[in-house]
Design a protein around this motif. Sequence first.
Motif, short mmCIF file in Angstrom:
data_model
loop_
_atom_site.label_atom_id
_atom_site.label_comp_id
_atom_site.label_asym_id
_atom_site.label_seq_id
_atom_site.Cartn_x
_atom_site.Cartn_y
_atom_site.Cartn_z
N ASP A 149 42.74 44.23 46.44
CA ASP A 149 43.25 45.58 46.65
C ASP A 149 42.14 46.64 46.68
OD1 ASP A 149 42.60 45.70 43.98
OD2 ASP A 149 44.59 46.27 43.29
N GLY A 150 40.88 46.20 46.78
CA GLY A 150 39.78 47.13 46.96
C GLY A 150 39.08 47.59 45.70
N GLN A 151 39.48 47.11 44.54
CA GLN A 151 38.79 47.47 43.31
C GLN A 151 37.46 46.75 43.24
OE1 GLN A 151 41.33 48.03 39.65
NE2 GLN A 151 42.54 46.51 40.80
N ARG A 152 36.53 47.35 42.51
CA ARG A 152 35.21 46.75 42.31
C ARG A 152 34.81 46.90 40.86
NH1 ARG A 152 31.74 47.00 47.49
NH2 ARG A 152 33.37 47.17 49.05
N MET A 153 34.06 45.92 40.39
CA MET A 153 33.44 46.01 39.07
C MET A 153 32.11 45.27 39.13
SD MET A 153 35.64 43.47 36.64
CE MET A 153 35.91 41.76 37.11
N SER A 154 31.23 45.62 38.21
CA SER A 154 29.91 45.02 38.18
C SER A 154 29.54 44.73 36.74
CB SER A 154 28.90 45.99 38.80
OG SER A 154 27.63 45.41 38.85
N ILE A 155 29.21 43.47 36.44
CA ILE A 155 28.87 43.04 35.09
C ILE A 155 27.39 42.71 35.04
CG2 ILE A 155 29.27 41.31 33.30
CD1 ILE A 155 32.13 41.02 34.47
N ARG A 156 26.70 43.30 34.06
CA ARG A 156 25.27 43.04 33.82
C ARG A 156 25.10 42.88 32.31
NH1 ARG A 156 25.69 42.95 38.63
NH2 ARG A 156 24.58 44.10 40.21
N GLY A 157 25.16 41.65 31.84
CA GLY A 157 25.05 41.42 30.40
C GLY A 157 26.19 42.11 29.69
N ASP A 158 25.87 42.92 28.66
CA ASP A 158 26.90 43.61 27.87
C ASP A 158 27.43 44.87 28.54
OD1 ASP A 158 26.75 41.77 25.81
OD2 ASP A 158 25.30 42.93 24.66
N ASN A 159 26.94 45.21 29.73
CA ASN A 159 27.35 46.42 30.43
C ASN A 159 28.22 46.10 31.64
OD1 ASN A 159 25.79 48.27 28.76
ND2 ASN A 159 24.03 47.28 29.68
N ILE A 160 29.19 46.97 31.87
CA ILE A 160 30.08 46.79 33.01
C ILE A 160 30.35 48.14 33.66
CG2 ILE A 160 32.14 46.98 31.53
CD1 ILE A 160 33.54 44.98 33.45
N THR A 161 30.40 48.14 34.98
CA THR A 161 30.92 49.28 35.71
C THR A 161 32.35 48.89 36.04
OG1 THR A 161 28.76 49.80 36.64
CG2 THR A 161 30.68 50.76 37.74
N ILE A 162 33.30 49.58 35.44
CA ILE A 162 34.71 49.23 35.58
C ILE A 162 35.27 49.80 36.88
CG2 ILE A 162 35.04 48.95 33.10
CD1 ILE A 162 36.28 51.73 32.99
N PRO A 163 36.46 49.38 37.30
CA PRO A 163 37.01 49.84 38.58
C PRO A 163 37.07 51.36 38.76
CG PRO A 163 38.22 47.93 37.85
CD PRO A 163 37.29 48.32 36.72
N SER A 164 37.18 52.13 37.67
CA SER A 164 37.20 53.59 37.79
C SER A 164 35.82 54.15 38.12
CB SER A 164 37.70 54.23 36.50
OG SER A 164 36.74 54.05 35.45
N GLY A 165 34.78 53.31 38.03
CA GLY A 165 33.41 53.76 38.29
C GLY A 165 32.62 54.08 37.04
N ARG A 166 33.28 54.10 35.90
CA ARG A 166 32.60 54.40 34.64
C ARG A 166 31.78 53.20 34.19
NH1 ARG A 166 36.80 57.46 30.78
NH2 ARG A 166 34.92 57.71 29.54
N GLN A 167 30.63 53.47 33.59
CA GLN A 167 29.79 52.43 33.03
C GLN A 167 29.97 52.44 31.52
OE1 GLN A 167 25.86 53.34 34.46
NE2 GLN A 167 26.29 52.52 36.47
N ILE A 168 30.37 51.28 30.98
CA ILE A 168 30.62 51.16 29.55
C ILE A 168 30.05 49.82 29.06
CG2 ILE A 168 32.70 52.60 29.64
CD1 ILE A 168 34.35 50.00 29.47
N ALA A 169 30.06 49.65 27.75
CA ALA A 169 29.64 48.38 27.14
C ALA A 169 30.87 47.56 26.80
CB ALA A 169 28.82 48.66 25.88
N GLY A 170 30.70 46.25 26.78
CA GLY A 170 31.78 45.34 26.43
C GLY A 170 31.23 44.14 25.71
N ASN A 171 32.03 43.10 25.64
CA ASN A 171 31.66 41.86 24.95
C ASN A 171 31.41 40.78 25.99
OD1 ASN A 171 32.10 42.90 22.24
ND2 ASN A 171 34.24 42.96 22.86
N TYR A 172 30.16 40.36 26.08
CA TYR A 172 29.72 39.42 27.10
C TYR A 172 29.55 38.02 26.53
CZ TYR A 172 26.48 37.10 30.32
OH TYR A 172 25.87 36.22 31.17
#
Length: 108
Positions: free
Chosen positions: A33-56
């Motif tokens: 449906d056109g959403q995108r996300m990008s995971i780099r280690g503990d960091n993620i750019t979520i579908p809203s475009g925000r860059q946050i930390a998570g659990n990798y």
Amino acid sequence: MSRRLMLPLALAVVMQAGAAHADAIDGDWCSADGQRMSIRGDNITIPSGRQIAGNYSRHAFDYVIPPGDSGAGDTVNIILRSEYLAFSRQGANGDKPTEWRRCKDLNS
């Protein structure tokens, strides 16, 4: 073991070790449906475009949707199913999973 078998066996071990690095969840992911996300280690750019930390971990990632985004406070769990396929579920009830595929070109 004979020398004739040692070289092919050594090559197989080296090739397998290299392939193991390709099956990590890190990278750029696109949904149908056109959403995108990008995971780099503990960091993620979520579908809203925000860059946050998570659990990798190598084959999984989870994060809490930040305030201001749709579903704020829900946990999103992402599981790697193959080198090119991942599924995510949002919230405690784990609604219908979203299918993610490795993005072919982020500029398209």
